[in-house]
Design an enzyme around this catalytic site. Structure first.
Site, PDB file in Angstrom:
ATOM      1  N   LYS A 105       0.831  -1.196   0.000  1.00 38.60           N
ATOM      2  CA  LYS A 105       0.000   0.000   0.000  1.00 38.60           C
ATOM      3  C   LYS A 105       0.874   1.258   0.000  1.00 38.60           C
ATOM      4  O   LYS A 105       2.033   1.220   0.422  1.00 38.60           O
ATOM      5  CB  LYS A 105      -0.877   0.022   1.258  1.00 38.60           C
ATOM      6  CG  LYS A 105      -1.918  -1.064   1.349  1.00 38.60           C
ATOM      7  CD  LYS A 105      -2.651  -0.975   2.687  1.00 38.60           C
ATOM      8  CE  LYS A 105      -3.725  -2.048   2.817  1.00 38.60           C
ATOM      9  NZ  LYS A 105      -4.855  -1.804   1.899  1.00 38.60           N
ATOM     10  N   ARG A 157     -10.360 -11.451   1.520  1.00 36.75           N
ATOM     11  CA  ARG A 157     -11.195 -12.530   0.962  1.00 36.75           C
ATOM     12  C   ARG A 157     -10.469 -13.871   0.985  1.00 36.75           C
ATOM     13  O   ARG A 157     -11.108 -14.923   1.015  1.00 36.75           O
ATOM     14  CB  ARG A 157     -11.645 -12.149  -0.449  1.00 36.75           C
ATOM     15  CG  ARG A 157     -10.555 -11.989  -1.458  1.00 36.75           C
ATOM     16  CD  ARG A 157     -10.931 -11.070  -2.613  1.00 36.75           C
ATOM     17  NE  ARG A 157     -10.976  -9.679  -2.194  1.00 36.75           N
ATOM     18  CZ  ARG A 157     -11.271  -8.662  -3.014  1.00 36.75           C
ATOM     19  NH1 ARG A 157     -11.545  -8.910  -4.287  1.00 36.75           N
ATOM     20  NH2 ARG A 157     -11.289  -7.438  -2.573  1.00 36.75           N
TER      21      ARG A 157
END
Length: 510
Positions: free
Chosen positions: A282, A356
């Site tokens: 990130k 996920r």
């Protein structure tokens, strides 16, 4: 229905004479205005004002109107309270919900009033705060408890702000509802503590310890499974995320039995205790907020804590995969393929779509318990904040019968949800690759919340009602006055109310 813990206090008006004036003691009451802009105190406020010879009304009429979300302290009031915070509420029909706001605006007005009144007193170093019930005890307790919260976990003791004592001063309504609101508010504050704690103080092992200590004291069974157990279960997708960190992963299994042999509810929470993005790292800006990427896990833990403390007659399994997502020589690489617990192959297109990857194995494990329904909560996609902002979480459901119940709970709790589509269109986007069953990013790389939900849908059998809540948008800095800046702990109260409503044990009236 709900028991009264001994630590909750209800002091009746008849005891006012036994309370002595104390500079650290204050009272919060509510005021509204009629069409002629004349102040009207609540029923309790009116009775108390009469005891003071009308001093409260006299003082507030000397200045401007106290609007909704505002408060004013009246000083020198005769009796046990040197300071009385008068907070603005609304009782006008024009301010009732018109179907657009999707929340009970009367209750929300009371939450705000209780919060701003309590905070005004606390700002004056008044730490023994008595509140009236505002004719809606649960909402008053929620607002005040949430409103005075401050995270001070690593602050030196001599520099910490005092923690106020909140007490119900009088109620002609059901005191149990004050107790419920007080417990829900305090539990949400605990969730906020978990989310606010720096990641080096909230590793997977430390998170498990916090949950075990709190829930164990409430009679809830908590097991912290290690990586060897996860390997035996075939949770290779979960373990692939953990490979990049030196912190060992934990799969937390929480069991609350409040209803004998009844079919359990499964709650699944995303437990990334810090998310760097892995090798798909990130940007550095605001990366520190990713200490709260375990917000789903914290919310699930809080819901179960509140259910246990209030002894709600349901059975719940809480399933929380805990790990960091870090870059290292052993971390998963973009393009790697792993196999989930149900045997489906997953191409890791982006290591920053790790939530996920850990949730899919937890959902597979949840199906082994033949649950009544499954709710998963995850700070899953930044795109949900782009779509909805910070005022509501996104929700996906595979069962049309369950959505109205969830919507009702959201309306009453004030922790709003907004339903997003779960069309097959999005499923095609994550399943069309020829070399493997699923891609964790999706081919089109748009509609992030929807493709993430479509990915998770592949791990829930069609016959099991399933709710996916993406709470990234409400993770922090929400607009509600009683939450302000910082981690929010949302939507813990909505999920609690949904479970009670679906089980037929909810009480929403004031």
């Amino acid at each position: 229905m709900f028991k009264l813990p001994s630590r909750i206090f209800a002091i009746s008006q008849r005891f006012f004479s036994n309370l002595r004036p104390n500079p650290t003691q204050g009272l919060v009451v509510g005021v509204s205005y009629d069409n002629a802009n004349q102040p009207k105190l609540t029923p309790f406020g009116t009775k108390f004002d009469q005891m003071t010879g009308g001093k409260i009304l006299s003082q507030i009429q000397l200045a401007d109107k106290i609007g909704k979300g505002k408060s004013r302290i009246c000083w020198g009031i005769t009796g046990p309270f040197p300071a009385v915070a008068v907070a603005g509420i609304s009782t006008n029909d024009d301010d009732l919900d018109d179907g657009i706001e999707c929340l009970n605006t009367r209750k929300e007005s009371i939450r705000v009033a209780a919060a701003v009144g309590a905070k005004a007193l606390l700002k004056e170093n008044i730490t023994n705060i008595f509140l009236e019930d505002f004719m809606c005890p649960q909402s008053a307790a929620e607002g005040a408890t949430l409103g005075v919260y401050k995270y001070q976990g690593q602050k030196s003791l001599e520099h910490r702000k005092p923690v106020p004592n909140l007490r119900l001063v009088d109620s002609e309504n059901d005191v149990r509802k004050w107790v419920k609101g007080y417990i829900l508010g305090n539990t949400q504050n605990w969730v906020r503590n978990l989310m606010e704690t720096p990641a080096n103080f909230m590793t997977p092992i430390l998170f498990a310890d916090h949950v075990r200590n709190r829930l164990g004291s409430l009679g809830v069974h908590v097991i912290a499974h290690g990586s060897q157990w996860a390997e035996q279960q075939g949770m290779n997708s979960f373990l692939s995320v953990a490979k990049g960190s030196v912190q060992p992963p934990i799969f937390l299994e929480i069991t609350y039995n409040g209803a004998g042999n009844a079919q359990p509810i499964c709650l699944v929470g995303k437990g990334i205790t810090f998310d760097s993005g892995g090798l798909s790292i990130k940007p550095h800006l605001n990366m520190d907020s990713m200490r709260a990427d375990m917000g789903g896990a914290a919310v699930v833990s809080g819901v179960i804590s509140a259910l246990a403390e209030l002894q709600v007659p349901v059975n719940v399994k809480g399933l929380i995969p805990l790990t960091e997502n870090m870059p290292s020589g052993s971390a998963s690489k973009p393009g790697d393929v792993v196999f989930a617990m149900n045997g489906k192959s997953i191409c890791i297109d982006n290591t920053d779509c790790e939530g996920r990857l850990i949730l899919c194995d937890a959902l597979c494990y949840a199906t082994l318990f033949d649950p009544r329904y499954i709710v998963d909560v995850a700070t899953l996609t930044g795109a949900v904040k782009v779509a909805l902002g910070n005022c509501c979480a996104g929700v996906f459901v595979n069962n049309y019968k369950i959505w109205p119940i969830l919507e009702k709970a959201s309306f009453e709790a004030g922790d709003r949800l907004w339903r997003l589509p779960l069309f097959k269109h999005y499923s095609k986007d994550v399943t069309k690759d020829e070399g493997h069953d699923l891609n964790n990013l999706g081919e089109s790389k748009v509609a992030g919340p929807c493709t993430a939900a479509a990915f998770l849908r592949e791990f829930v059998p069609k016959h099991i009602p399933w709710i996916h809540i993406d709470n990234y948008g409400v993770m922090e800095d929400c607009e509600e006055v009683y939450l302000e800046k910082g981690m929010s702990g949302r939507p813990m109260r909505t999920i609690f109310e949904f479970i009670c409503l679906e089980a037929g044990v909810a009480e929403f009236g004031c």
